[in-house]
Design a protein around this motif. Structure first.
Motif, mmCIF file in Angstrom:
data_model
loop_
_atom_site.group_PDB
_atom_site.id
_atom_site.type_symbol
_atom_site.label_atom_id
_atom_site.label_comp_id
_atom_site.label_asym_id
_atom_site.label_seq_id
_atom_site.Cartn_x
_atom_site.Cartn_y
_atom_site.Cartn_z
ATOM 1 N N GLY A 45 0.775 -1.239 0.000
ATOM 2 C CA GLY A 45 0.000 0.000 0.000
ATOM 3 C C GLY A 45 0.801 1.280 0.000
ATOM 4 O O GLY A 45 0.221 2.365 0.105
ATOM 5 N N SER A 46 2.119 1.206 -0.136
ATOM 6 C CA SER A 46 2.936 2.425 -0.124
ATOM 7 C C SER A 46 4.179 2.213 -0.985
ATOM 8 O O SER A 46 4.916 1.256 -0.776
ATOM 9 C CB SER A 46 3.335 2.780 1.313
ATOM 10 N N SER A 124 -10.253 -11.708 3.777
ATOM 11 C CA SER A 124 -9.493 -11.411 2.565
ATOM 12 C C SER A 124 -8.099 -10.938 2.938
ATOM 13 O O SER A 124 -7.899 -10.334 3.998
ATOM 14 C CB SER A 124 -10.193 -10.318 1.762
ATOM 15 N N LEU A 125 -7.134 -11.215 2.047
ATOM 16 C CA LEU A 125 -5.811 -10.617 2.170
ATOM 17 C C LEU A 125 -5.851 -9.264 1.483
ATOM 18 O O LEU A 125 -6.009 -9.168 0.266
ATOM 19 C CB LEU A 125 -4.743 -11.510 1.536
ATOM 20 N N ASP A 126 -5.727 -8.207 2.257
ATOM 21 C CA ASP A 126 -5.792 -6.829 1.761
ATOM 22 C C ASP A 126 -4.437 -6.194 2.023
ATOM 23 O O ASP A 126 -4.123 -5.813 3.145
ATOM 24 C CB ASP A 126 -6.910 -6.087 2.491
ATOM 25 N N GLY A 127 -3.609 -6.100 0.974
ATOM 26 C CA GLY A 127 -2.236 -5.649 1.175
ATOM 27 C C GLY A 127 -1.483 -6.683 1.986
ATOM 28 O O GLY A 127 -1.390 -7.845 1.606
ATOM 29 N N ASP A 128 -0.952 -6.270 3.139
ATOM 30 C CA ASP A 128 -0.206 -7.185 4.005
ATOM 31 C C ASP A 128 -1.047 -7.678 5.183
ATOM 32 O O ASP A 128 -0.520 -8.315 6.096
ATOM 33 C CB ASP A 128 1.043 -6.482 4.564
ATOM 34 N N GLN A 129 -2.341 -7.383 5.182
ATOM 35 C CA GLN A 129 -3.179 -7.724 6.323
ATOM 36 C C GLN A 129 -4.366 -8.583 5.912
ATOM 37 O O GLN A 129 -4.819 -8.529 4.772
ATOM 38 C CB GLN A 129 -3.702 -6.448 6.997
ATOM 39 N N ILE A 130 -4.844 -9.358 6.883
ATOM 40 C CA ILE A 130 -6.107 -10.067 6.737
ATOM 41 C C ILE A 130 -7.212 -9.165 7.280
ATOM 42 O O ILE A 130 -7.094 -8.609 8.368
ATOM 43 C CB ILE A 130 -6.084 -11.395 7.516
ATOM 44 N N VAL A 131 -8.282 -9.022 6.497
ATOM 45 C CA VAL A 131 -9.433 -8.256 6.962
ATOM 46 C C VAL A 131 -10.647 -9.178 6.944
ATOM 47 O O VAL A 131 -10.864 -9.932 5.989
ATOM 48 C CB VAL A 131 -9.661 -6.996 6.095
ATOM 49 N N TYR A 132 -11.427 -9.157 8.029
ATOM 50 C CA TYR A 132 -12.625 -9.984 8.134
ATOM 51 C C TYR A 132 -13.795 -9.264 7.484
ATOM 52 O O TYR A 132 -14.116 -8.125 7.836
ATOM 53 C CB TYR A 132 -12.913 -10.322 9.596
ATOM 54 N N ILE A 133 -14.431 -9.929 6.529
ATOM 55 C CA ILE A 133 -15.468 -9.319 5.695
ATOM 56 C C ILE A 133 -16.866 -9.684 6.169
ATOM 57 O O ILE A 133 -17.785 -8.879 6.106
ATOM 58 C CB ILE A 133 -15.284 -9.771 4.227
ATOM 59 N N ALA A 134 -17.047 -10.916 6.604
ATOM 60 C CA ALA A 134 -18.371 -11.390 7.012
ATOM 61 C C ALA A 134 -18.204 -12.453 8.074
ATOM 62 O O ALA A 134 -17.184 -13.162 8.116
ATOM 63 C CB ALA A 134 -19.143 -11.942 5.819
ATOM 64 N N GLN A 135 -19.231 -12.576 8.935
ATOM 65 C CA GLN A 135 -19.186 -13.576 9.993
ATOM 66 C C GLN A 135 -20.593 -13.954 10.417
ATOM 67 O O GLN A 135 -21.493 -13.109 10.430
ATOM 68 C CB GLN A 135 -18.423 -13.054 11.215
ATOM 69 N N VAL A 136 -20.780 -15.239 10.736
ATOM 70 C CA VAL A 136 -21.985 -15.711 11.406
ATOM 71 C C VAL A 136 -21.516 -16.406 12.677
ATOM 72 O O VAL A 136 -20.768 -17.383 12.615
ATOM 73 C CB VAL A 136 -22.812 -16.668 10.528
ATOM 74 N N PRO A 169 6.145 -18.077 -3.539
ATOM 75 C CA PRO A 169 6.967 -17.972 -2.330
ATOM 76 C C PRO A 169 7.655 -16.619 -2.163
ATOM 77 O O PRO A 169 7.760 -16.116 -1.033
ATOM 78 C CB PRO A 169 7.987 -19.103 -2.498
ATOM 79 N N ASP A 170 8.117 -16.018 -3.246
ATOM 80 C CA ASP A 170 8.789 -14.720 -3.135
ATOM 81 C C ASP A 170 7.829 -13.643 -2.625
ATOM 82 O O ASP A 170 8.227 -12.773 -1.840
ATOM 83 C CB ASP A 170 9.365 -14.288 -4.486
ATOM 84 N N GLU A 171 6.575 -13.706 -3.051
ATOM 85 C CA GLU A 171 5.596 -12.738 -2.575
ATOM 86 C C GLU A 171 5.309 -12.956 -1.092
ATOM 87 O O GLU A 171 5.164 -12.003 -0.322
ATOM 88 C CB GLU A 171 4.301 -12.841 -3.386
ATOM 89 N N VAL A 172 5.232 -14.219 -0.676
ATOM 90 C CA VAL A 172 5.029 -14.532 0.743
ATOM 91 C C VAL A 172 6.186 -13.977 1.572
ATOM 92 O O VAL A 172 5.980 -13.343 2.611
ATOM 93 C CB VAL A 172 4.901 -16.051 0.954
ATOM 94 N N LEU A 176 6.083 -11.275 4.683
ATOM 95 C CA LEU A 176 6.621 -11.598 6.007
ATOM 96 C C LEU A 176 7.712 -10.610 6.405
ATOM 97 O O LEU A 176 7.821 -10.233 7.575
ATOM 98 C CB LEU A 176 7.165 -13.025 6.020
ATOM 99 N N ARG A 177 8.504 -10.184 5.437
ATOM 100 C CA ARG A 177 9.561 -9.224 5.738
ATOM 101 C C ARG A 177 8.976 -7.876 6.149
ATOM 102 O O ARG A 177 9.462 -7.230 7.083
ATOM 103 C CB ARG A 177 10.472 -9.062 4.522
ATOM 104 N N ARG A 178 7.897 -7.479 5.468
ATOM 105 C CA ARG A 178 7.294 -6.186 5.794
ATOM 106 C C ARG A 178 6.556 -6.219 7.132
ATOM 107 O O ARG A 178 6.565 -5.239 7.878
ATOM 108 C CB ARG A 178 6.334 -5.751 4.676
#
Length: 270
Positions: A45-46, A124-136, A169-172, A176-178
């Motif tokens: 994101g930057s 969802s993976l949003d940038g470097d973070q997991i964001v919770y979109i829906a839940q029951v 793997p390189d993206e992972v 992890l580095r960030r």
């Protein structure tokens, strides 16, 4: 590894240089503008202008002109450091995407709760973070509850592992580095090599686990939503005492079927 709260991106976020080149019948400047947004998402994101130009395989003056237009429209923001970040207008698109996904996911999550008895999530993976979109939530008096919109790091969640098992793997390693893989509990994996081994296991078996890695006493199992451009995963989470190996064995095929059904709906609506 196999190639593959808000939601910023419903398209491919691993924008390649080819994305910056016009497709037959396309409008080149629009394609390039979206490529810039996708590249930013894929890189946390930057980014600076030179890095953007290199990633998009475009001349610096072209990237500068496009970036300034996106800043003027509110889709990018330039920080005092001169780095470009996603702007507030992207959040409006994210809210719309999140609402659509929440609506589509609810019947599948309800069915999972009815069949398993534990809390069901879409993330969802949003940038470097997991964001919770829906839940029951589970109907048990003692249950797991994660607010929709909550953001966490992917290395300590089953949904993060399920999604990242389908990334190069390189993206992972870059993610992890960030993020730095901070320790949340005594069970959190903080070694990149060990984490990559877990992703290999998840890719081979079709699901991922979180055994007290984000929160002590909580166990979670997740599968990636297949064949969609967004990086999504469905999960079941609950107290470790109820999330037994037998419960997980029962949950995996149900999660897999729900993921396939949700993917079919998303692809029909795209």
């Amino acid at each position: 590894m196999a190639q593959p709260d808000s939601v910023v991106d419903l398209g491919e976020v691993t924008a390649a240089p080819a994305a910056a080149k016009a497709r037959s019948g396309g409008v080149q400047s629009i394609e390039r503008a979206f490529a810039i947004l996708e590249i930013l998402v894929a890189n946390g994101g930057s980014m600076g202008l030179s890095a953007l130009a290199a990633a998009a395989d475009l001349p610096l003056p072209t990237i500068h002109r496009l970036a300034r237009t996106l800043v003027d429209l509110g889709y990018l923001r330039q920080e005092p450091s001169r780095q470009y970040t996603l702007g507030p207008r992207v959040l409006l698109l994210a809210e719309s995407s999140s609402t659509m996904l929440n609506s589509l996911a609810q019947p599948h999550l309800l069915r999972l709760v009815d069949e398993i008895g534990e809390t069901a999530n879409l993330a969802s993976l949003d940038g470097d973070q997991i964001v919770y979109i829906a839940q029951v939530p589970s109907r048990h008096s003692m249950r797991m509850f994660t607010e929709v919109g909550r953001r966490v790091l992917p290395h300590c969640t089953a949904v993060g592992k399920a999604i990242m098992a389908h990334l190069p793997p390189d993206e992972v390693r870059d993610i992890l580095r960030r993020t730095g893989m901070p320790e949340h509990t005594e069970h959190t994996i903080t070694d990149p090599a060990t984490f990559l081994e877990q992703l290999d296991w998840a890719a081979e078996h079709g699901y991922a686990n979180d055994d007290g890695e984000q929160e002590l006493g909580v166990r979670c199992v997740a599968v990636a939503v297949p064949d969609v451009k967004a990086r999504l995963a469905l999960s079941i989470s609950g107290p470790a005492g109820r999330m037994t190996p037998e419960t997980i064995d029962r949950a995996v095929p149900l999660l897999t079927a729900a993921g396939q059904a949700l993917a079919a709906e998303l692809n029909r609506s795209s």
